[in-house]
Design an enzyme around this catalytic site. Structure first.
Site, PDB file in Angstrom:
ATOM      1  N   HIS A 143      -2.797 -12.557   1.676  1.00  0.00           N
ATOM      2  CA  HIS A 143      -2.352 -12.792   3.081  1.00  0.00           C
ATOM      3  C   HIS A 143      -2.981 -13.764   3.896  1.00  0.00           C
ATOM      4  O   HIS A 143      -3.806 -13.754   4.616  1.00  0.00           O
ATOM      5  CB  HIS A 143      -2.560 -11.292   3.845  1.00  0.00           C
ATOM      6  CG  HIS A 143      -3.741 -10.491   3.453  1.00  0.00           C
ATOM      7  ND1 HIS A 143      -5.199 -11.073   3.382  1.00  0.00           N
ATOM      8  CD2 HIS A 143      -3.890  -9.184   3.086  1.00  0.00           C
ATOM      9  CE1 HIS A 143      -5.860 -10.066   3.213  1.00  0.00           C
ATOM     10  NE2 HIS A 143      -5.204  -8.952   2.929  1.00  0.00           N
TER      11      HIS A 143
ATOM     12  N   HIS B 204       0.722  -1.310  -0.017  1.00  0.00           N
ATOM     13  CA  HIS B 204      -0.087   0.031   0.199  1.00  0.00           C
ATOM     14  C   HIS B 204       0.974   1.157   0.108  1.00  0.00           C
ATOM     15  O   HIS B 204       1.586   1.357   0.992  1.00  0.00           O
ATOM     16  CB  HIS B 204      -0.912   0.048   1.186  1.00  0.00           C
ATOM     17  CG  HIS B 204      -1.805  -1.218   1.441  1.00  0.00           C
ATOM     18  ND1 HIS B 204      -3.187  -1.224   0.541  1.00  0.00           N
ATOM     19  CD2 HIS B 204      -1.671  -2.275   1.901  1.00  0.00           C
ATOM     20  CE1 HIS B 204      -3.825  -2.442   0.653  1.00  0.00           C
ATOM     21  NE2 HIS B 204      -2.960  -3.344   1.561  1.00  0.00           N
ATOM     22  N   LEU B 205       0.978   2.090  -1.004  1.00  0.00           N
ATOM     23  CA  LEU B 205       1.584   3.202  -1.201  1.00  0.00           C
ATOM     24  C   LEU B 205       1.055   4.457  -0.863  1.00  0.00           C
ATOM     25  O   LEU B 205       1.582   5.361  -0.865  1.00  0.00           O
ATOM     26  CB  LEU B 205       2.405   3.214  -2.511  1.00  0.00           C
ATOM     27  CG  LEU B 205       3.276   1.950  -2.953  1.00  0.00           C
ATOM     28  CD1 LEU B 205       4.214   2.132  -4.145  1.00  0.00           C
ATOM     29  CD2 LEU B 205       4.410   1.495  -1.670  1.00  0.00           C
ATOM     30  N   ARG B 206      -0.417   4.489  -0.656  1.00  0.00           N
ATOM     31  CA  ARG B 206      -1.162   5.398  -0.213  1.00  0.00           C
ATOM     32  C   ARG B 206      -1.384   6.659  -1.215  1.00  0.00           C
ATOM     33  O   ARG B 206      -1.772   7.558  -0.877  1.00  0.00           O
ATOM     34  CB  ARG B 206      -0.477   5.857   0.977  1.00  0.00           C
ATOM     35  CG  ARG B 206      -0.436   4.952   2.114  1.00  0.00           C
ATOM     36  CD  ARG B 206      -1.884   4.093   2.274  1.00  0.00           C
ATOM     37  NE  ARG B 206      -1.671   3.315   3.580  1.00  0.00           N
ATOM     38  CZ  ARG B 206      -2.521   2.270   3.904  1.00  0.00           C
ATOM     39  NH1 ARG B 206      -3.361   1.980   2.882  1.00  0.00           N
ATOM     40  NH2 ARG B 206      -2.358   1.489   5.029  1.00  0.00           N
TER      41      ARG B 206
ATOM     42  N   HIS C 195      -9.024 -10.512  -0.971  1.00  0.00           N
ATOM     43  CA  HIS C 195      -8.864 -10.290   0.294  1.00  0.00           C
ATOM     44  C   HIS C 195     -10.098 -11.047   1.153  1.00  0.00           C
ATOM     45  O   HIS C 195     -11.237 -10.655   1.081  1.00  0.00           O
ATOM     46  CB  HIS C 195      -8.781  -8.565   0.633  1.00  0.00           C
ATOM     47  CG  HIS C 195      -8.984  -8.292   2.182  1.00  0.00           C
ATOM     48  ND1 HIS C 195      -7.993  -7.561   2.771  1.00  0.00           N
ATOM     49  CD2 HIS C 195      -9.997  -8.611   3.075  1.00  0.00           C
ATOM     50  CE1 HIS C 195      -8.559  -7.460   3.947  1.00  0.00           C
ATOM     51  NE2 HIS C 195      -9.723  -7.979   4.233  1.00  0.00           N
TER      52      HIS C 195
ATOM     53  N   HIS D  49       0.944   3.894   8.120  1.00  0.00           N
ATOM     54  CA  HIS D  49      -0.166   4.661   8.643  1.00  0.00           C
ATOM     55  C   HIS D  49       0.521   5.721   9.521  1.00  0.00           C
ATOM     56  O   HIS D  49       1.544   5.520  10.221  1.00  0.00           O
ATOM     57  CB  HIS D  49      -1.060   4.073   9.547  1.00  0.00           C
ATOM     58  CG  HIS D  49      -2.092   2.902   8.992  1.00  0.00           C
ATOM     59  ND1 HIS D  49      -3.120   3.602   8.265  1.00  0.00           N
ATOM     60  CD2 HIS D  49      -1.991   1.684   8.889  1.00  0.00           C
ATOM     61  CE1 HIS D  49      -3.780   2.494   7.798  1.00  0.00           C
ATOM     62  NE2 HIS D  49      -3.119   1.085   8.155  1.00  0.00           N
TER      63      HIS D  49
ATOM     64  N   ASP E  94       2.218  -6.788   2.129  1.00  0.00           N
ATOM     65  CA  ASP E  94       0.948  -5.962   2.927  1.00  0.00           C
ATOM     66  C   ASP E  94       1.646  -4.829   3.529  1.00  0.00           C
ATOM     67  O   ASP E  94       0.967  -4.655   4.550  1.00  0.00           O
ATOM     68  CB  ASP E  94       0.162  -6.901   3.533  1.00  0.00           C
ATOM     69  CG  ASP E  94      -1.189  -6.344   3.834  1.00  0.00           C
ATOM     70  OD1 ASP E  94      -1.553  -5.196   3.143  1.00  0.00           O
ATOM     71  OD2 ASP E  94      -2.057  -6.987   4.566  1.00  0.00           O
TER      72      ASP E  94
HETATM   73 ZN   LIG Z   1      -6.029  -7.165   2.352  1.00  0.00          ZN
END
Ligand SMILES: [Zn+2]
Length: 428
Positions: A230, A58-60, A177, A307, A303
């Site tokens: 995951h 997740h690179l946001r 997911h 944050h 993953d």
């Molecule tokens: Zn996930």
């Protein structure tokens, strides 16, 4: 372009050899190589692996650049030994159009540190109602092959079926997911002894396992390709083992943190351990390690979920879910899989480069270390020890669950198409 001569590196953990890199390619492998124009990299005692490939980061960017950007995430990836990462679609706006995925792709190319392959959303806005423009994203400059609503489960069986059917046209894959939403309403941690004692709402293993069971059946029914994100429970491993025994086109990943950490850590109420799927039990951890070793689980994926402090330095109940992973993944895999004798370095190369590159249908990554191949490489010092200092991470966020821990192994150098992105353990 520049020329590098890596001296005495143990390729995939084998005997020491020299590797010559020229014009972005591996130009020679052997003992006692020489090249007058080359920059020499002394690598005695170090392991040479193909550049790592992450199926799940997740690179946001766009939307939460206070947590991470494509550029800072690519720096973290390079320091972790990665030459390619997949960036999940749950940004703001969601990566559900050709325009957005092309923007992420371009930002990665501009960074020059790591190839960033955007994952396309399965449904518009991750809302689970209508399929996104899968074909347009596949045909775009970003050449999307992995589609996921990650963060949310594609729980509608008809939508999931349609997505699986649609991606067949361009050899894509749906990365699920697996989280049954009704079974996990308000869930805070793994459902079990610890959640009972702490009085926190539990997240049952069956919420993951029931979706995986449904999806492998759907995948077989329509003859498509499924990737399970995951995997976190022993029961999920059993379902995957069964699906693979049928010859169905199903792959799966496990995160480094699910290979090491358990729900006992939640007793601290430190939100750094709050993650989705949740940390499970020691028995689950043992099953996941075994499944990664025997190939039931194909790949390690981080993953990586940055944050900012305000979303993590708060009460458990309101804290965001997720933890950093890119800069520590290889060390955690060494600790849990290599130093335990479950996997050798060739196995690490397979699970962290070859197979994820194949699942994502990436060109030029996950290739053998051989003359003529693209020089996407990582040099690792397996004898090094380092203490994880959050303030020293390249990620814009600090939510690592390994702060203060001494971890084995250190990425010494990373090469992306023959150009060092990391040298002497620092960004080049
Ligand atoms: Zn996930």
């Amino acid at each position: 372009m520049s020329t590098y001569l890596i001296k005495d590196a143990r390729i995939l953990g084998g005997d020491a050899q020299d590797v010559l890199i020229r014009d972005g390619l591996i130009a020679g492998i052997g003992a006692g190589l020489a090249a007058e124009d080359a920059t020499v990299v002394e690598a005695a005692g170090q392991i040479l692996l193909p550049g790592l490939v992450d199926l799940h980061t997740h690179l946001r960017e766009p939307g939460r650049e206070d947590a991470e950007t494509v550029a800072t995430g690519a720096n973290a990836a390079a320091l972790g030994g990665f030459t390619a990462v997949h960036a999940m679609a749950n940004t703001d706006p969601v990566a559900d159009t050709a325009g957005t995925v092309e923007q992420v792709w371009r930002l990665g190319q501009e960074s020059g540190r790591c190839d960033v392959h955007p994952v396309g959303a399965v449904t518009v806005g991750l809302a689970g109602k209508r399929l996104a423009e899968l074909g347009a994203m596949a045909d775009s400059a970003a050449r999307v092959r992995v589609f996921s609503d990650d963060g949310k489960c594609v729980d509608d069986a008809v939508i999931m079926r349609r997505a699986l059917e649609y991606v067949k046209a361009f050899d894509g894959v749906v990365a699920q997911h697996a989280q049954e939403p009704r079974l996990t309403e308000g869930a805070q941690m793994n459902e079990g002894t610890v959640s009972g004692e702490l009085g926190l709402r539990g997240w049952p293993a069956v919420a993951e396992e029931s979706i995986i069971a449904r999806d492998v059946l759907l995948t077989a029914h329509v003859g498509s390709r499924l990737h399970v994100c995951h995997v976190s429970t022993a029961g999920s491993v059993e379902i995957l083992r069964w699906a693979k025994s049928k010859g169905w086109n199903v792959t799966a990943e496990v995160t480094p943190h699910h290979l090491l950490l358990t729900d006992e850590l939640v007793r601290s109420y430190d939100p750094v351990y709050k993650v989705n799927p949740p940390l499970r039990t020691a028995a689950d951890v043992a099953a996941l390690r075994e499944a990664l070793a025997d190939g039931t689980i194909d790949a390690v994926a981080t993953d990586h979920a940055p944050h900012p402090g305000e979303d993590k330095d708060c009460e458990w109940a309101v804290a965001a879910m997720g933890m950093l992973g890119l800069e520590t993944a290889l060390s955690i895999v060494q600790e849990t899989m290599v130093d335990t004798g479950l996997l050798d370095w060739a196995g690490v190369a397979d699970r962290m480069s070859t197979r994820p590159a194949d699942i994502g249908r990436l060109d030029g990554h996950g290739r053998p270390i051989a003359v003529g191949e693209p020089a996407n490489l990582v040099l690792v010092d397996p004898g090094a020890r380092r203490t994880v200092e959050p303030s020293e991470l390249a990620s814009r966020s600090r939510n690592t669950p390994y702060a203060g821990l001494v971890l084995p192994g250190r990425v010494v150098a990373t090469f992306l198409r023959g150009v060092p992105t990391v040298i002497d353990g620092k960004l080049a």
